[in-house]
Design a protein around this motif. Sequence first.
Motif, PDB file in Angstrom:
ATOM      1  N   ILE A  66     -31.773  29.624 -18.239  1.00 47.31           N
ATOM      2  CA  ILE A  66     -31.873  30.804 -19.108  1.00 47.31           C
ATOM      3  C   ILE A  66     -32.901  30.569 -20.213  1.00 47.31           C
ATOM      4  N   GLN A  67     -32.765  29.416 -20.881  1.00 47.23           N
ATOM      5  CA  GLN A  67     -33.624  29.153 -22.043  1.00 47.23           C
ATOM      6  C   GLN A  67     -35.077  28.890 -21.638  1.00 47.23           C
ATOM      7  N   SER A  68     -35.280  28.091 -20.589  1.00 48.04           N
ATOM      8  CA  SER A  68     -36.646  27.733 -20.177  1.00 48.04           C
ATOM      9  C   SER A  68     -37.439  28.939 -19.690  1.00 48.04           C
ATOM     10  N   ASN A  69     -36.722  29.944 -19.154  1.00 50.80           N
ATOM     11  CA  ASN A  69     -37.393  31.120 -18.604  1.00 50.80           C
ATOM     12  C   ASN A  69     -37.239  32.354 -19.498  1.00 50.80           C
ATOM     13  N   ASN A  70     -36.668  32.139 -20.694  1.00 51.34           N
ATOM     14  CA  ASN A  70     -36.474  33.236 -21.658  1.00 51.34           C
ATOM     15  C   ASN A  70     -35.829  34.459 -21.006  1.00 51.34           C
ATOM     16  N   LEU A  71     -34.784  34.213 -20.227  1.00 56.63           N
ATOM     17  CA  LEU A  71     -34.159  35.302 -19.478  1.00 56.63           C
ATOM     18  C   LEU A  71     -33.229  36.116 -20.374  1.00 56.63           C
ATOM     19  N   PRO A 112     -46.601  37.423 -12.964  1.00 56.43           N
ATOM     20  CA  PRO A 112     -47.533  36.352 -13.324  1.00 56.43           C
ATOM     21  C   PRO A 112     -46.857  35.260 -14.173  1.00 56.43           C
ATOM     22  N   ASP A 113     -47.068  34.014 -13.752  1.00 57.12           N
ATOM     23  CA  ASP A 113     -46.565  32.832 -14.464  1.00 57.12           C
ATOM     24  C   ASP A 113     -45.045  32.711 -14.505  1.00 57.12           C
ATOM     25  N   ALA A 114     -44.344  33.471 -13.654  1.00 59.77           N
ATOM     26  CA  ALA A 114     -42.892  33.274 -13.526  1.00 59.77           C
ATOM     27  C   ALA A 114     -42.628  32.072 -12.618  1.00 59.77           C
ATOM     28  N   ASN A 115     -41.491  31.446 -12.814  1.00 65.12           N
ATOM     29  CA  ASN A 115     -41.182  30.177 -12.147  1.00 65.12           C
ATOM     30  C   ASN A 115     -40.365  30.318 -10.870  1.00 65.12           C
ATOM     31  N   VAL A 116     -40.441  29.255 -10.066  1.00 66.98           N
ATOM     32  CA  VAL A 116     -39.492  29.020  -8.968  1.00 66.98           C
ATOM     33  C   VAL A 116     -38.652  27.821  -9.381  1.00 66.98           C
ATOM     34  N   ALA A 117     -37.328  27.952  -9.264  1.00 69.40           N
ATOM     35  CA  ALA A 117     -36.411  26.857  -9.594  1.00 69.40           C
ATOM     36  C   ALA A 117     -35.667  26.425  -8.337  1.00 69.40           C
TER      37      ALA A 117
END
Length: 251
Positions: free
Chosen positions: A30-35, A129-134
């Motif tokens: 949540i925190q790392s991806n500012n969700l 753009p620049d969203a992550n895969v976890a």
Amino acid sequence: MGTKDNFTGKATIYSEYRSNYPMAYMNYLIQSNNLSPDHTVADIGSGTGILTKQLLDQDLKVIAIEPNEDMRSTAEKELNHYAKFTSINGAAEHTPLQGQSIDLITVAQAFHWFDKEQFKLECQRILKPDANVALVWNSRDASSELVIENAAICQKYCPAFKGFSGGIDKTPDVYEQFFRNGSYEFKVFEYHLEFDLDRFIGRNLSGSYAPKETDEQYEPFIQSLSELYAKYSKNDVLIMPNLTRSYMGNV
């Protein structure tokens, strides 16, 4: 039988006995991806919805993509009451999702089943753009005597058993090729699991390699696991050393 059928007939036992992921990991995501509640996560290879449920409990919109009907319908029965839950019959490599519509892709305990190159292209298509895969796995601590003896039992009675990796590949090459410029964040969360006898046997039976009730090896497999449980449990609780391993980055 294709990989999407590996867990057919195991959805109920998988849903009941597979563990979830630690809150420390959920907070990190949540925190790392500012969700926030208006963000959309695609949980790909979502299975019976173990991580999906934890994401929904964080008030996120979650689209679960799962090709195995048995697993998918189990998740739907469990999660359809969540207003922000969407379930889709689809493969990781070819989803029906709109381009640049997803804020985070999660893959729990499933990346090893995918065609990595095709999946990477699909991630690039559907992510903003620049969203992550976890990528995340719960995996037993291979240095534990309990885990070593448990593996020996699986080796003896499960012809398809290839080790307790949970599918995780501990060589960095796989991740360097998958993530953009070979760059990703690796985190390990200690997450030891507690079992009574029923849950310990159930967890072992949930493996794709484990014998089914109709198999000749089923009864001796259960007997050996029961003996192992008796050896290592204290006050009817067995602690399984477990690590949650996370790989996250852009693709």
